[in-house]
Design an enzyme around this catalytic site. Structure first.
Site, mmCIF file in Angstrom:
data_model
loop_
_atom_site.group_PDB
_atom_site.id
_atom_site.type_symbol
_atom_site.label_atom_id
_atom_site.label_comp_id
_atom_site.label_asym_id
_atom_site.label_seq_id
_atom_site.Cartn_x
_atom_site.Cartn_y
_atom_site.Cartn_z
ATOM 1 N N THR A 9 -18.361 -17.526 -0.643
ATOM 2 C CA THR A 9 -19.714 -17.666 -0.088
ATOM 3 C C THR A 9 -20.104 -16.477 0.772
ATOM 4 O OG1 THR A 9 -19.506 -20.059 -0.054
ATOM 5 C CG2 THR A 9 -21.144 -19.128 1.417
ATOM 6 N N ASP A 53 -15.577 -16.877 -7.048
ATOM 7 C CA ASP A 53 -15.596 -18.058 -6.196
ATOM 8 C C ASP A 53 -14.128 -18.464 -6.094
ATOM 9 O OD1 ASP A 53 -17.679 -20.805 -5.741
ATOM 10 O OD2 ASP A 53 -15.512 -21.018 -5.659
ATOM 11 N N SER A 54 -13.650 -18.791 -4.899
ATOM 12 C CA SER A 54 -12.201 -18.967 -4.739
ATOM 13 C C SER A 54 -11.663 -20.177 -5.485
ATOM 14 C CB SER A 54 -11.818 -19.015 -3.265
ATOM 15 O OG SER A 54 -12.132 -20.255 -2.700
ATOM 16 N N THR A 85 -13.762 -20.041 1.161
ATOM 17 C CA THR A 85 -13.037 -20.984 2.023
ATOM 18 C C THR A 85 -12.290 -22.055 1.230
ATOM 19 O OG1 THR A 85 -15.044 -22.320 2.244
ATOM 20 C CG2 THR A 85 -14.580 -20.733 4.000
ATOM 21 N N ASP A 86 -12.782 -22.350 -0.001
ATOM 22 C CA ASP A 86 -12.220 -23.500 -0.723
ATOM 23 C C ASP A 86 -10.701 -23.410 -0.907
ATOM 24 O OD1 ASP A 86 -14.719 -24.551 -0.862
ATOM 25 O OD2 ASP A 86 -15.047 -24.118 -2.991
ATOM 26 N N CYS A 274 -0.810 -37.487 5.164
ATOM 27 C CA CYS A 274 -1.336 -37.302 6.528
ATOM 28 C C CYS A 274 -1.273 -35.821 6.886
ATOM 29 C CB CYS A 274 -0.481 -38.048 7.544
ATOM 30 S SG CYS A 274 -0.514 -39.810 7.363
#
Ligand code: ASP
Length: 336
Positions: A9, A53-54, A85-86, A274
């Protein structure tokens, strides 16, 4: 300073034809962030052959990034990698394993809003990443490790996770303290930043084995799904994404499939669903069998670090016992 642009992005523009964000030619970046010229840092920009795009990231491109850093290692004091960021946490983890005996900063950053947008977070993320990569302490790089800088926080790369897709604070590190906070000044958390290693020379090792999988457990998971994953032809390693402190169903068929997979020579690595806390096999009855049959405990590792570490360890070794020993020991601070 070398800035490696991979896409994401950060450098995207809106394409009216496809009505979607697509990566743009990064040579325009200086027009959009002219304040870079005001930093007292000599910066060179380089792009991957194809910017992406990652979500299109893969081990081959990790290898290309590692190679760029290797070839330029002695020419620059530090490196900034501009990345979507993905999958940034996967890439930062992968590079932390590939770049061996790293003694210089490799700071990953990106943005939630494209650099051309007025409210973009790209500018601050880039400017501070450059400062962090250039920062010195006692005449040496302050952060000699792979890290992610985002929204005023510097995190160890193989401890970070993307946790947010709309707010600007996209990344968190639940099991390891923040390495630095950027406010009016940059406050470094020195005890948690990797120490310099002088003994061994920097080298890269890009052999990753992608014959791996992830089996995420859920209440009601059926035998056919478990089998479909574990019996994938050629599979060498699987992450079992378990509940809580590393727990799994105790139904006999499930235990049987786990034992069969281990019997076939598949390495099983227990990583919790978790984000905070750690896998402790044997703490509950529902995890005791996993330890007994030979599932390897992932401790407090993130899923992103675990899958890249599994690919790395399998890429280096054919002996499962060596792979298992590596998985439970910390290679570059990825587990406590
Ligand atoms: N889809 C984008 C990417 O990861 C999202 C981003 O950059 O934030 O490349």
């Amino acid at each position: 300073m070398l800035v490696v642009y991979t896409g994401g992005t950060f450098g995207m523009v809106y394409d009216a034809k496809s009505k979607a964000l697509i990566p743009f030619d990064f040579s325009q970046v200086l027009e959009l962030v002219p304040e870079i010229l005001r930093l007292d840092i000599n910066i060179k920009f380089i792009s991957l052959p194809t910017v992406i795009d990652s979500s299109d990231m893969n081990p081959e491109i990790w290898g290309q990034m590692a190679q760029i850093i290797f070839e330029n290692y002695y020419l620059y004091d530090g490196f900034v990698v501009l990345h979507g960021t993905d999958t940034m946490a996967y890439s930062a983890s992968a590079l932390s394993f590939m770049l061996q005996n790293l003694d210089k900063p490799v700071i990953f950053t990106g943005a939630q809003l494209p650099i051309g947008v007025a409210r973009t977070d790209a500018r601050e993320n880039l400017m501070t990443s450059l400062e962090l990569a250039a920062a010195q302490e006692n005449g040496r790089p302050a952060v000699p490790e792979v890290a992610i800088y985002f929204n005023a926080q510097l995190l160890r790369g193989n401890r970070a996770k993307k946790k947010e897709s709309s707010q600007l604070n996209a990344f968190r590190s639940e099991n390891y303290p923040v390495l630095a906070e950027a406010g009016v000044t940059i406050e470094f958390n020195w005890p948690y930043i990797k120490k310099h290693v002088d003994s061994a020379p920097f080298q890269i090792n890009t052999r990753f084995d992608t014959r791996v999988g992830i089996l995420k457990l859920f209440p009601g998971i059926g035998r056919a799904v478990v089998r479909a994953v574990l019996e994938t032809p050629g599979l060498r390693g699987v992450i079992l994404e378990t509940f809580g402190a590393g727990n799994a169903p105790t139904e006999p068929w499930f235990l049987e499939e786990i034992a069969l997979a281990i019997g076939r020579g598949t390495v099983l690595f227990n990583v919790s669903q978790c984000d905070g806390g750690r896998v402790t096999q044997g703490y509950y009855q529902t995890s005791r069998f996993l330890g007994e049959v030979g599932v390897v405990s992932g401790g407090d590792i993130t899923l992103e670090a675990a899958i890249t570490k599994l690919m790395f360890c399998l890429g280096q070794n054919t002996d499962n016992e060596v792979v298992k020993a590596l998985l439970v020991s910390t290679i570059v601070g990825e587990l406590t």
